[in-house]
Structures are given as C-alpha cells and as structure tokens.
Design an enzyme around this catalytic site. Structure first.
Site, short mmCIF file in Angstrom:
data_model
loop_
_atom_site.label_atom_id
_atom_site.label_comp_id
_atom_site.label_asym_id
_atom_site.label_seq_id
_atom_site.Cartn_x
_atom_site.Cartn_y
_atom_site.Cartn_z
N SER A 237 0.70 -1.06 0.09
CA SER A 237 -0.05 0.07 -0.14
C SER A 237 1.04 1.23 0.08
O SER A 237 2.04 1.31 0.53
CB SER A 237 -0.82 0.01 1.31
OG SER A 237 -1.40 1.21 1.63
N TYR B 178 -2.02 -1.14 10.43
CA TYR B 178 -2.14 -1.50 8.96
C TYR B 178 -0.90 -0.98 8.12
O TYR B 178 -0.39 -1.91 7.36
CB TYR B 178 -3.46 -0.74 8.30
CG TYR B 178 -3.69 -0.91 6.81
CD1 TYR B 178 -4.36 -2.07 6.42
CD2 TYR B 178 -3.24 -0.10 6.13
CE1 TYR B 178 -4.49 -2.31 5.12
CE2 TYR B 178 -3.45 -0.05 4.61
CZ TYR B 178 -4.20 -1.30 4.31
OH TYR B 178 -4.32 -1.48 2.90
N1 LIG Z 1 -8.76 -0.22 -1.69
C1 LIG Z 1 -7.51 0.40 -1.20
O1 LIG Z 1 -7.64 1.82 -1.33
C2 LIG Z 1 -6.24 -0.19 -0.92
C3 LIG Z 1 -6.28 -1.65 -0.83
N2 LIG Z 1 -5.02 -2.12 -0.64
C4 LIG Z 1 -4.80 -3.61 -0.29
O2 LIG Z 1 -5.51 -4.25 -1.36
C5 LIG Z 1 -5.60 -5.70 -1.18
C6 LIG Z 1 -7.18 -6.05 -1.47
O3 LIG Z 1 -8.05 -5.17 -0.93
P1 LIG Z 1 -9.30 -4.34 -1.61
O4 LIG Z 1 -9.34 -5.06 -2.85
O5 LIG Z 1 -9.00 -3.16 -1.43
O6 LIG Z 1 -10.67 -4.99 -0.93
P2 LIG Z 1 -11.36 -6.09 -0.82
O7 LIG Z 1 -12.29 -6.08 0.49
O8 LIG Z 1 -12.05 -6.28 -1.91
O9 LIG Z 1 -10.30 -7.32 -0.35
C7 LIG Z 1 -9.96 -7.74 0.73
C8 LIG Z 1 -9.86 -9.20 0.58
O10 LIG Z 1 -9.18 -9.79 1.77
C9 LIG Z 1 -9.91 -10.94 1.91
N3 LIG Z 1 -9.76 -11.36 3.46
C10 LIG Z 1 -9.87 -10.49 4.51
N4 LIG Z 1 -9.54 -11.04 5.65
C11 LIG Z 1 -9.48 -12.27 5.41
C12 LIG Z 1 -9.17 -13.46 6.15
N5 LIG Z 1 -8.97 -13.41 7.43
N6 LIG Z 1 -8.82 -14.70 5.39
C13 LIG Z 1 -8.87 -14.66 4.05
N7 LIG Z 1 -9.28 -13.55 3.24
C14 LIG Z 1 -9.29 -12.43 4.00
C15 LIG Z 1 -11.35 -10.95 1.76
O11 LIG Z 1 -12.06 -11.95 1.43
C16 LIG Z 1 -11.39 -9.99 0.67
O12 LIG Z 1 -11.47 -10.58 -0.49
C17 LIG Z 1 -5.62 -5.40 0.42
O13 LIG Z 1 -4.34 -6.07 1.10
C18 LIG Z 1 -5.48 -3.96 0.97
O14 LIG Z 1 -4.74 -3.68 1.95
C19 LIG Z 1 -3.84 -1.35 -0.58
C20 LIG Z 1 -4.01 -0.12 -0.88
C21 LIG Z 1 -5.05 0.67 -1.11
C1 LIG Z 2 -4.41 3.97 0.70
C2 LIG Z 2 -5.27 3.22 1.31
O1 LIG Z 2 -6.52 3.84 1.22
C3 LIG Z 2 -5.32 2.07 1.90
C4 LIG Z 2 -6.38 1.34 2.35
O2 LIG Z 2 -4.17 1.44 1.78
#
Ligand SMILES: NC(=O)C1=CN([C@@H]2O[C@H](COP(=O)(O)OP(=O)(O)OC[C@H]3O[C@@H](n4cnc5c(N)ncnc54)[C@H](O)[C@@H]3O)[C@@H](O)[C@H]2O)C=CC1
Ligand SMILES: CC(=O)C(C)=O
Length: 289
Positions: free
Chosen positions: A181, A194
């Site tokens: 991130s 986080y």
């Molecule tokens: N949305 C954003 O602005 C940003 C997201 N990220 C990262 O992107 C990655 C994906 O997140 P997003 O697509 O944003 O959201 P999302 O909510 O679509 O994805 C998160 C995923 O993590 C899985 N998850 C959560 N807890 C779990 C557990 N205990 N066991 C197995 N799976 C688990 C969920 O099933 C879900 O699919 C994460 O690592 C997040 O930190 C990084 C920077 C920015």
């Molecule tokens: C940049 C940001 O919003 C995360 C969830 O990493």
C-alpha cells in the site's frame, strides 16, 4: 470526462456493515474489468492463486489473469456471493476457476488452501498475496492488542504462512506478487497498525526476493493508493468514502481495473529482470523508497 473520472463523481458517501465488505452490495460497482484492455496470451498454461480474489483488486487481477490464459484459483474469507460471481465471470472468459473459503490468520487453513488448490489445479506458478484488513482509529492509544493481533495475523502472518506452503512446489520462472500500500511508504495517521503491516510486506518482498533470485523465482509487490473496493465503505465513514482519492495529484480514486495490468506484468515474461521491487499505482503520489 473518461470512465474513471465519471465513476469518481458518481460515488456518494455510504458505508457497509462488517469487514470484509461485499462488492455485490456496492453502488456503483467498482470497475473490475476494462473493455479497452487487449490480452495477449501472456499467462497461457499458468496456474494462479489469488487471495482476496473474490472482490476489489483481487477480482480485477483474477479476471485479467483469466483473459491472459491462466487457470485461476481464488481464496476468500466468507463473501460467498462475491466469490460465486467472480468464478462465474472467470468461467465465461474460459479456463478453469474455483473459489476456496479460508482464514489467512490460521496456518493450518493456509496449508490446506495450498494443498487443495494444487490437487485441483497442479503446481501454482503465480501466487498473489492480496487479502487483507484495515481498522482505522483516530487515536493510536485506542488500538487494542486484539486489533494489532488481527491486522498483523491477516495481512502479514497469513502471507508468510501461505507462501511457505506454496513455495516448495514452485519452479524457475514462477512469481510471487504481494499487495502492499502507499501507506507503507508515506504512513497513515489513522491506519497505524495497518501501515506497519504494509511496511512489513515491503521488507518481506525485498528479503524473500534475495533468497529466491538464484532459484529463478521472482518476488515483487504492488503498492496501491486509494482504490474503490469493498474495503473502503466497510471501514471508512461515509464522508471519507465520498472524498476518497481527492488528495491525489489526479484528484480522484483509482479503480481495481487500473491495478490489474501491473499484476500481469509482474507475473509474465515481460518483467524477467525485476525482483524485490514495488509498482506504485496511486494517482501521482511521489514515492522515494
Ligand atoms: N482499496 C484500497 O484503497 C487499497 C487496498 N490495498 C490492499 O489491497 C488488498 C485488497 O483489498 P481491496 O481489494 O481493497 O478490498 P477487498 O475488500 O475487495 O479485498 C480484501 C480481501 O481480503 C480477504 N480477506 C480479509 N480477511 C481475510 C481472512 N482472514 N482470510 C482470508 N481472506 C481475507 C477478503 O476475502 C477480501 O476479498 C488488501 O491487501 C488491501 O490492504 C492497498 C492499498 C489501497
Ligand atoms: C491507501 C489506502 O486507502 C489504503 C487502504 O491502503
């Protein structure tokens, strides 16, 4: 106005109860798939496992991997509807697809996920460690030991457990891609635990890449900025959801489809001289380390 600017203006403040969030309950839905993308068979014959592959960034990566010819397994926590929707889309594109519910916090479940996927698909060539949680807190002193445990167990311990389970079966040319991130690089005053896990992911990526370089297995990361996914309405207040990404140079949030091509690049023959690196997809934040 392009499609990314248009959807950015359409998103109003709203929240979802409970984490992980649900993509099928988002309105508007994120752009998971970009019809302008031209696939080129870059991942033909490969097997990919993507954690958090049911929604958000992971779903967009799963769809693009399928379009590039890979068979795709997705791991998810408990969002059955999102997982089913994603598998249905992957099957429409072609190739094999299956979803597996598991808990990243549990080492035995990570081992079982790896062995179930390998018995269904064969050896995993591309491991995308992408699942994660965040629990914003205004005051560092309000972060409980339980929250610290949960955030670290999900975001970094689980990544290490799953990588240990998959790695012994990987070969030269295979690839590991970890979702970090922008918060790892510039910090976040309300996401302190986080951000620390994301910094750990950056160090894990660099360190493991050094150990695996002689074996020809590459390890890289993608560091997204503010992206419109279920994570956002399920963890931020409505006003923050509405304004997410306005602080970037591009003055808008990103969409999952704008992240996925980087994961294709890092998994494919196009990036054979890259390991231990991060690709920053953040609307213009200047990252120096
Ligand atoms: N949305 C954003 O602005 C940003 C997201 N990220 C990262 O992107 C990655 C994906 O997140 P997003 O697509 O944003 O959201 P999302 O909510 O679509 O994805 C998160 C995923 O993590 C899985 N998850 C959560 N807890 C779990 C557990 N205990 N066991 C197995 N799976 C688990 C969920 O099933 C879900 O699919 C994460 O690592 C997040 O930190 C990084 C920077 C920015
Ligand atoms: C940049 C940001 O919003 C995360 C969830 O990493």
């Amino acid at each position: 106005m392009d499609k990314f600017e248009k959807i950015d203006k359409e998103i109003k403040g709203y929240t979802q109860e409970g984490q992980p969030g649900r993509e099928n309950e988002m309105d508007p839905k994120p752009i998971a798939e970009d019809d302008d993308y031209k696939a080129g068979g870059k991942l033909e014959g490969k097997v990919a496992l993507i954690t958090g592959g049911d929604s958000g960034i992971g779903r967009a990566v799963a769809i693009l991997y399928a379009k590039e010819g890979a068979d795709v397994a997705i791991g998810y926590f408990d969002e059955k509807q999102d997982a089913e929707d994603t598998v249905k889309r992957l099957e429409e594109i072609g190739g094999k697809a299956k979803a597996y519910a598991f808990d990243l916090k549990d080492v035995e479940q990570c081992k079982k996920l790896a062995s179930d996927v390998m018995s269904d698909f064969g050896p995993i060539n591309i491991l995308v460690n992408n699942g994660g949680v965040q629990h914003p807190q205004e005051d560092f002193l309000d972060i409980t030991p339980e929250q610290i445990q949960e955030t670290f167990a999900t975001n970094i311990f689980g990544m290490m457990y799953l990588t240990q389970a998959v790695l012994p079966h990987m070969s030269k040319g295979d690839s590991i891609i970890n979702t970090s991130s922008v918060t790892a690089y510039r910090g976040s005053e309300t996401l302190i635990d986080y951000s620390a896990t994301k910094g750990a992911i950056t160090a894990f990526t660099r360190s493991l890449s050094q150990q695996l370089a002689p074996k020809g297995i590459r390890v890289n990361s993608v560091a997204p900025g503010p992206i419109y996914t279920p994570l956002i309405p399920s963890t931020f207040p409505a006003e923050k959801v509405e304004k997410h990404g306005q602080e970037t140079a591009m003055e808008r949030r990103g969409q999952p489809s704008e992240n996925a091509p980087a994961y294709v690049f890092l998994a494919s023959q196009d990036s054979t001289y890259m390991t231990g690196q991060a690709i920053h997809i953040n609307g213009g934040d200047f990252i120096t380390s």
